[in-house]
Design a protein around this motif. Structure first.
Motif, PDB file in Angstrom:
ATOM      1  N   SER A 251       0.836  -1.204   0.000  1.00 28.49           N
ATOM      2  CA  SER A 251       0.000   0.000   0.000  1.00 28.49           C
ATOM      3  C   SER A 251       0.867   1.248   0.000  1.00 28.49           C
ATOM      4  O   SER A 251       1.916   1.284   0.655  1.00 28.49           O
ATOM      5  CB  SER A 251      -0.902   0.013   1.231  1.00 28.49           C
ATOM      6  OG  SER A 251      -1.573   1.266   1.344  1.00 28.49           O
ATOM      7  N   PRO A 252       0.446   2.328  -0.683  1.00 24.93           N
ATOM      8  CA  PRO A 252       1.198   3.584  -0.660  1.00 24.93           C
ATOM      9  C   PRO A 252       0.758   4.512   0.470  1.00 24.93           C
ATOM     10  O   PRO A 252       1.295   5.609   0.610  1.00 24.93           O
ATOM     11  CB  PRO A 252       0.865   4.193  -2.022  1.00 24.93           C
ATOM     12  CG  PRO A 252      -0.538   3.749  -2.275  1.00 24.93           C
ATOM     13  CD  PRO A 252      -0.662   2.366  -1.672  1.00 24.93           C
ATOM     14  N   LEU A 253      -0.210   4.083   1.293  1.00 25.90           N
ATOM     15  CA  LEU A 253      -0.758   4.947   2.330  1.00 25.90           C
ATOM     16  C   LEU A 253       0.198   5.036   3.519  1.00 25.90           C
ATOM     17  O   LEU A 253       0.636   4.024   4.068  1.00 25.90           O
ATOM     18  CB  LEU A 253      -2.116   4.411   2.801  1.00 25.90           C
ATOM     19  CG  LEU A 253      -2.854   5.273   3.836  1.00 25.90           C
ATOM     20  CD1 LEU A 253      -3.213   6.630   3.242  1.00 25.90           C
ATOM     21  CD2 LEU A 253      -4.107   4.558   4.332  1.00 25.90           C
ATOM     22  N   LEU A 254       0.517   6.255   3.918  1.00 25.21           N
ATOM     23  CA  LEU A 254       1.357   6.521   5.079  1.00 25.21           C
ATOM     24  C   LEU A 254       0.474   7.044   6.199  1.00 25.21           C
ATOM     25  O   LEU A 254      -0.189   8.084   6.059  1.00 25.21           O
ATOM     26  CB  LEU A 254       2.437   7.548   4.730  1.00 25.21           C
ATOM     27  CG  LEU A 254       3.363   7.981   5.871  1.00 25.21           C
ATOM     28  CD1 LEU A 254       4.266   6.821   6.298  1.00 25.21           C
ATOM     29  CD2 LEU A 254       4.205   9.180   5.448  1.00 25.21           C
ATOM     30  N   SER A 255       0.424   6.312   7.304  1.00 27.67           N
ATOM     31  CA  SER A 255      -0.402   6.711   8.446  1.00 27.67           C
ATOM     32  C   SER A 255       0.500   7.224   9.561  1.00 27.67           C
ATOM     33  O   SER A 255       1.580   6.672   9.818  1.00 27.67           O
ATOM     34  CB  SER A 255      -1.216   5.520   8.950  1.00 27.67           C
ATOM     35  OG  SER A 255      -2.064   5.032   7.933  1.00 27.67           O
ATOM     36  N   GLY A 256       0.061   8.264  10.253  1.00 30.60           N
ATOM     37  CA  GLY A 256       0.850   8.838  11.322  1.00 30.60           C
ATOM     38  C   GLY A 256       0.130   8.858  12.645  1.00 30.60           C
ATOM     39  O   GLY A 256      -1.101   8.834  12.696  1.00 30.60           O
ATOM     40  N   SER A 257       0.910   8.908  13.707  1.00 36.48           N
ATOM     41  CA  SER A 257       0.370   9.073  15.049  1.00 36.48           C
ATOM     42  C   SER A 257       1.140  10.199  15.714  1.00 36.48           C
ATOM     43  O   SER A 257       2.362  10.112  15.881  1.00 36.48           O
ATOM     44  CB  SER A 257       0.519   7.778  15.850  1.00 36.48           C
ATOM     45  OG  SER A 257       0.098   7.954  17.194  1.00 36.48           O
ATOM     46  N   GLY A 258       0.422  11.265  16.037  1.00 34.47           N
ATOM     47  CA  GLY A 258       1.082  12.427  16.602  1.00 34.47           C
ATOM     48  C   GLY A 258       1.927  13.173  15.593  1.00 34.47           C
ATOM     49  O   GLY A 258       2.864  13.889  15.968  1.00 34.47           O
ATOM     50  N   THR A 259       1.659  12.986  14.319  1.00 37.37           N
ATOM     51  CA  THR A 259       2.457  13.585  13.237  1.00 37.37           C
ATOM     52  C   THR A 259       1.898  14.934  12.809  1.00 37.37           C
ATOM     53  O   THR A 259       0.765  15.308  13.141  1.00 37.37           O
ATOM     54  CB  THR A 259       2.511  12.640  12.026  1.00 37.37           C
ATOM     55  OG1 THR A 259       1.183  12.197  11.705  1.00 37.37           O
ATOM     56  CG2 THR A 259       3.352  11.417  12.328  1.00 37.37           C
ATOM     57  N   ALA A 260       2.700  15.665  12.045  1.00 40.18           N
ATOM     58  CA  ALA A 260       2.312  16.982  11.538  1.00 40.18           C
ATOM     59  C   ALA A 260       2.638  17.054  10.044  1.00 40.18           C
ATOM     60  O   ALA A 260       3.438  17.884   9.609  1.00 40.18           O
ATOM     61  CB  ALA A 260       3.021  18.079  12.318  1.00 40.18           C
ATOM     62  N   PHE A 261       2.024  16.157   9.268  1.00 40.69           N
ATOM     63  CA  PHE A 261       2.371  16.043   7.848  1.00 40.69           C
ATOM     64  C   PHE A 261       2.156  17.353   7.091  1.00 40.69           C
ATOM     65  O   PHE A 261       2.947  17.705   6.216  1.00 40.69           O
ATOM     66  CB  PHE A 261       1.535  14.943   7.195  1.00 40.69           C
ATOM     67  CG  PHE A 261       1.902  13.544   7.616  1.00 40.69           C
ATOM     68  CD1 PHE A 261       3.100  13.279   8.264  1.00 40.69           C
ATOM     69  CD2 PHE A 261       1.048  12.477   7.365  1.00 40.69           C
ATOM     70  CE1 PHE A 261       3.442  11.996   8.652  1.00 40.69           C
ATOM     71  CE2 PHE A 261       1.380  11.192   7.736  1.00 40.69           C
ATOM     72  CZ  PHE A 261       2.578  10.945   8.389  1.00 40.69           C
ATOM     73  N   THR A 262       1.075  18.085   7.384  1.00 40.26           N
ATOM     74  CA  THR A 262       0.753  19.278   6.595  1.00 40.26           C
ATOM     75  C   THR A 262       1.786  20.390   6.761  1.00 40.26           C
ATOM     76  O   THR A 262       1.975  21.205   5.854  1.00 40.26           O
ATOM     77  CB  THR A 262      -0.642  19.815   6.971  1.00 40.26           C
ATOM     78  OG1 THR A 262      -0.682  20.091   8.375  1.00 40.26           O
ATOM     79  CG2 THR A 262      -1.728  18.798   6.622  1.00 40.26           C
TER      80      THR A 262
END
Length: 329
Positions: A251-262
């Protein structure tokens, strides 16, 4: 050899370094144009290199000029790099299979973006194994290995071009080669085939590359062969992203926890996760992004980094390797 000097000047040549200008003589015409025939050989200690001293004597006085000439019997190639240009003569007669193998890669797109991926001070610089594009290093697609053609007469001396091999297998040469920066005669015991020689002052460019600081990029690119890569400046240390990330295999989906992707990522950002490099294709939210490639394995709650890859301009890249003069029939 043709040229222009003072009108009606007498020209004499010393081609063997004995200090006597008696190896060729000519007289310029009234316009100063002259033509000289100087016998050269490809034999001897200098393997075809000649330093000609030309003396012109005219009414106005005497002038001397030194000219470097190489008498080639093999194919001539030019290595154009981001650190400079140097020429080499290939040993078609002594190592025909090895030369043909090198020229097959040179004539194909395979060597496009080729880098010097290994440099050991006062030993060798090595290429032919990896290409660079947009900060990504890729392994060469190789042809079947070739037969070893080592000749004791062609020792691994400074300035020679030789085939790299898999340790313990003399018939494993494929796309990789190296240039000896010192007299590495001990390599003759391993039967590393010499198939070319750098010409003229070309070793000044090779020395410049060999003098660059090398960096261990094995972990960055997950490749054990990239432990001594010469770069023009130190690579970035990387910035760790906030929180942890997870991936699912396929899968190409990247999931985060406590992340600040934007705020910490942008489209096109390269990120390092569990020794793998991924590129951000799109950002959905602070905790979800899409990568340009799928994950090869499951990753759970891992740390990630950005700003860790060297710029393309920091590598020594062969912009081209050109065949200047093919072997004459």
């Amino acid at each position: 050899m043709n040229g222009v000097t003072a009108p009606n000047a007498t020209l004499a040549v010393d081609s063997n370094g004995d200090g006597q200008y008696d190896d060729a003589v000519a007289t310029a015409n009234s316009s100063g144009i002259y033509s000289l025939s100087v016998p050269l050989t490809a034999d001897g200690q200098d393997q075809g290199d000649h330093r000609l001293m030309i003396k012109a004597t005219a009414a106005a006085g005497v002038a001397d000029q030194s000219i470097y000439v190489h008498y080639a019997t093999g194919t001539l190639v030019r290595f154009n790099t981001t650190s400079g240009t140097f020429d080499a003569e290939l040993l078609d007669a002594d190592a025909p299979v090895t030369v043909a193998n090198f020229l097959s890669y040179q004539a194909s797109p395979a060597y496009s973006g080729l880098i010097v991926h290994r440099s050991v001070p006062n030993f060798v610089i090595q290429g032919g194994g990896f290409t660079l594009s947009d900060s990504r290093i890729s392994s060469m697609q190789t042809n079947p290995p070739i037969q070893n053609e080592f000749l004791a007469a062609n020792s691994n001396l400074r300035g020679t071009l030789a085939m790299a091999m898999v340790s313990g297998n003399i018939n494993s040469g494929s796309s990789q080669w190296f240039i000896n920066v010192a007299d590495n005669t001990f390599l003759d015991e391993g039967k590393y085939t010499v198939f070319g020689r750098v010409l003229g002052n070309g070793m000044s460019v090779v020395d410049q590359i060999n003098n660059l600081t090398t960096y261990d990029l094995k972990s960055v690119y997950s490749n054990g062969a990239l432990g001594e890569v010469p770069l023009t400046k130190a690579p970035p240390t990387g910035t760790q992203l906030t929180g942890t990330v997870s991936l699912q295999a396929g899968s190409p989906l990247l999931s985060g926890s406590g992340t600040a992707f934007t705020s910490e990522l942008a489209v096109g950002t390269d990120i390092w996760i569990n020794s793998q490099i991924y590129r951000v294709q799109s950002i959905t939210s602070n905790t979800e992004a899409v990568l340009s490639t799928t994950a090869s394995a499951v990753v759970t709650s891992a740390s990630s980094w950005k700003d860790f890859l060297p710029d393309d301009a920091d590598f020594v890249v062969f912009s081209s390797i050109d065949e200047l003069l093919p072997l004459l029939p």
